[in-house]
Scaffold this active site. Structure first.
Site, PDB file in Angstrom:
ATOM      1  CB  CYS A  50      -0.943   0.077   1.332  1.00  0.00           C
ATOM      2  SG  CYS A  50      -1.946  -1.453   1.020  1.00  0.00           S
ATOM      3  CG  HIS A 104      -0.474   3.276   3.883  1.00  0.00           C
ATOM      4  ND1 HIS A 104      -1.203   2.378   3.657  1.00  0.00           N
ATOM      5  CD2 HIS A 104      -0.111   3.251   5.261  1.00  0.00           C
ATOM      6  CE1 HIS A 104      -1.324   1.400   4.656  1.00  0.00           C
ATOM      7  NE2 HIS A 104      -0.628   1.723   5.690  1.00  0.00           N
TER       8      HIS A 104
END
Length: 538
Positions: A50, A104
Site C-alpha cells: 500500500c 496511506h
C-alpha cells in the site's frame, strides 16, 4: 473552464471485473464506467504494497526515488520535497479533496495524509475505520472473532455502518457542495475493500454460491520458484480463522474448502465495492457534473488468491502487481455529454445478473472489447507512476517534465510518462499493437515496459518477508513486464545507502506470457538473458 477530476483508488483490487473478462464477478457499475472509458488491460503498480505504491503514483516517482519500501518514512523528509498530483492541481486553482484511504495513513504521509500540501481541507476518514480489525465477525461458535473471512450484518456493526459506506456518503456530500459553489475540484476517493479483513455486508454472499467458486488455476508453489520470490502471506495467518487452521510456515497449503471461502469473500467484497462506485457515479450524474468531470478508476496493487500457493500482495507476480486502470473523459472517450444527461444510472448487481446493461434504448452486452462507438481498450503495458502526467495532460495542465537521472532535489518532475497518446479513440476499437514507442527510456526494442520491485530480508521466507522494514532489507527484486514476458532479478541491496548491486544476483525469474500466462514455469536457468539483464540495469 477546465475539467474536474474524480480519482477513485481501491485498496488491493486485482482486475476481477466483468470489463476485464472475469466470468464470475458481478460488477455492473464499474463495467458501465468502463464502457464509457479508455481501459488499460496491462497496467502495473511499482511495488505491491500500500504505502510505497500510493506514494509512488501520487508523486509520479518510483520507489527508489521516494525511498519508501515500507511504511515508516515521509518522502519530503527522507528523499526530497516532491510535489504530489493533488498538490499540483491545487497549485493550479483546483479545490483538492481527499476521502477515505488515498495516501496511506501514518508516518509515510506525515500523519496528515500530506495535508496541507496536497489538500485544500483536512482529509476525511470514516469513523468506522477504527473498527476494521476488531472482533466483529460471528464465527460458527456464535462468538465474535477477528477473521479474514467476515461477512457481517451491517446493522450490528459499531455505528451501524462500514467505512466504505461512510466514504461514499461523504464523497457524495462533497460533490453536492462543489456543484453549489461551482468550484473546479480534484476529488480523490479511496475505498478500503477488498483489503483484508474481507468484511462486507453478508447479502453479497448470495451472488456467489460456494459451488460456483473454483480454486486458483495453479494453487501450488511452482517447482522452480526461487525461495526469495515467495511471499509467505504472514498477515492473513494472523487472522483468527486462518490461525485456527494451523498451516505450516511457509509453504503449507490452506485447505481447499477454506481457499474457496476466501475467493468467495473476495468476490463478494468486490461486488459490495461496485455498489459504492455505482452510488458515487450516480451522484455525479445527479449533480450535473458528468459532462465536465474526468473519472479515473484504479487500485494500489493486486492481491493473490491462491495462485502459486500464495495469498495477499507482496510479490512481483502479475496477480500482485497488475491493477485495473480506466479513464472516463467526457467528449474524448465518449461523444460529448449534454448537460444533465445520465451517463451512470445506478445498476443493482442483484438484478443485473447476466451482464447486460441497458444503455439508451438497446441493451449492450458489457464486454470491454465490444464498445459501440464509446470508450476503448488498450493492451499497451503501462505503469501507475504515469498517472500524474496523464491526468495533468487530460485536464489541460502543463505536463510535469521528465525527471533527470538524479532528481532528489527536483520538486516537480515525473518518472512516468503521459499515456494520453494511447487513447486513439477515434477508431473506437480495441487498440492492438506492438508498434509505437517514442520514449526509448521506458521502452525495450520498441515495446513499452512496466517496472515493479519488491524487497526481501533474506533468501528464504521469514516472518518479515512480506513487509521488511528498511533496515532489514538485504535483497531487492527488480521486475520488468512487457507484453511478451516477465523478467525478475533478485539482487543484493544495501539499505544504508539505498544501493542495489546488480553484480550480486541471488536469483532470477523469466516467464514467457504466450505459453505461460499464469507465470508458473520459470525458465530463467535455461535461457541466456544478458539482453534482459542489460535493460533492467539501465
Amino acid at each position: 473552464d477546465g475539467m474536474n477530476v474524480l480519482l477513485i483508488i481501491v485498496d488491493d483490487l486485482r482486475p476481477v471485473l466483468g470489463c476485464y473478462r472475469d466470468k464470475l464477478v458481478k460488477s455492473p457499475n464499474i463495467d458501465q464506467l468502463a464502457s464509457q472509458s479508455m481501459v488499460f488491460s496491462n497496467a502495473y503498480a511499482q511495488q505491491a504494497v500500500c504505502a510505497p505504491s500510493r506514494v509512488s503514483f501520487l508523486t509520479g516517482r518510483r520507489p527508489d526515488t521516494t525511498r519508501l519500501y515500507d511504511f515508516y518514512s515521509y518522502w519530503r523528509v527522507h528523499a526530497g520535497n516532491y510535489s504530489t498530483m493533488p498538490q499540483y492541481f491545487k497549485e493550479n486553482g483546483y479545490v483538492t479533496l481527499s476521502v477515505g484511504k488515498v495516501f496511506h495513513p501514518g508516518v509515510s504521509s506525515n500523519y496528515s495524509d500530506d495535508y496541507p500540501y496536497s489538500w485544500s481541507i483536512p482529509p476525511f476518514h470514516p469513523s468506522a475505520e477504527k473498527h476494521e480489525n476488531d472482533k466483529t465477525c460471528r464465527g460458527k461458535d456464535g462468538k465474535l472473532h477477528a477473521n479474514l473471512v467476515c461477512p457481517v450484518n451491517v446493522t450490528e456493526m459499531p455505528g451501524g455502518t462500514l467505512p466504505d459506506i461512510q466514504s461514499t456518503e461523504e464523497a457524495v456530500h462533497l460533490l453536492n457542495v462543489m456543484k453549489t459553489t461551482r468550484q473546479k475540484f480534484f476529488l480523490a476517493v479511496g475505498y478500503h475493500k477488498p483489503h483484508i479483513p474481507l468484511r462486507y455486508p453478508q447479502e453479497f454472499l448470495k451472488l456467489y454460491p460456494l459451488e460456483n467458486i473454483t480454486l486458483a488455476p495453479d494453487p501450488w508453489v511452482p517447482k522452480k520458484l526461487p525461495s526469495v520470490a515467495y511471499n509467505p502471506w504472514t498477515d492473513i495467518r494472523q487472522r483468527d480463522d486462518v490461525e485456527a487452521l494451523n498451516v505450516s510456515f511457509p509453504y503449507g497449503a490452506l485447505p481447499d474448502d477454506f481457499q474457496r471461502q476466501i475467493r468467495q469473500s473476495y468476490y463478494a467484497a468486490v461486488s459490495y465495492l461496485d455498489v459504492q462506485i455505482g452510488l458515487l457515479l450516480s451522484a455525479l450524474d445527479d449533480a450535473g457534473l458528468s459532462n465536465n468531470t474526468i473519472v479515473v478508476f484504479t487500485a494500489d496493487h493486486g492481491w493473490s488468491l491462491g495462485e502459486h500457493g500464495e495469498w495477499a500482495k507482496y510479490s512481483n507476480f502479475d496477480v500482485a502487481t497488475r491493477v485495473p486502470l480506466m479513464f472516463y473523459v467526457p467528449g474524448m472517450t465518449t461523444s460529448p455529454v449534454s448537460q444533465g444527461a445520465r451517463v451512470f444510472p445506478y445498476l443493482d448487481p442483484f438484478s443485473h445478473i447476466g451482464g447486460s446493461v441497458p444503455r439508451g434504448k438497446f441493451p449492450v452486452l458489457i464486454f470491454c472489447l465490444q464498445w459501440v462507438d464509446r470508450g476503448g481498450q488498450s493492451n499497451k503495458v503501462v505503469e501507475l507512476v504515469s498517472l500524474f502526467p496523464t491526468l495533468a495532460e487530460l485536464a489541460g495542465l502543463q505536463v510535469p517534465p521528465a525527471c533527470p537521472e538524479m532528481s532528489f532535489g527536483v520538486v516537480l518532475c515525473t518518472e512516468g510518462r503521459s499515456i494520453v497518446h494511447y487513447f486513439n479513440i477515434s477508431e473506437g476499437k480495441v487498440e492492438q499493437g506492438k508498434e509505437g514507442c517514442d520514449d526509448i527510456d521506458r521502452c525495450f526494442n520498441g515495446e513499452p515496459v512496466a517496472f515493479s520491485q519488491y524487497p526481501r530480508p533474506a533468501d528464504t521466507p521469514q516472518w518479515n518477508s512480506d513487509k521488511p522494514r528498511l533496515k532489514d532489507i538485504r535483497i531487492m527484486g527488480y521486475s520488468m513486464r512487457t507484453i511478451d514476458y516477465r523478467y525478475t532479478v533478485w539482487v543484493h541491496f544495501d539499505p544504508s545507502n539505498f544501493s542495489a548491486n546488480f553484480e550480486d544476483v541471488h536469483a532470477g525469474e523469466l516467464y514467457m506470457m504466450e505459453n505461460d500466462p499464469n507465470q508458473d514455469y520459470n525458465i530463467y536457468n535455461n535461457t541466456s538473458h544478458g539482453w534482459f539483464f542489460k535493460k533492467i540495469i539501465d
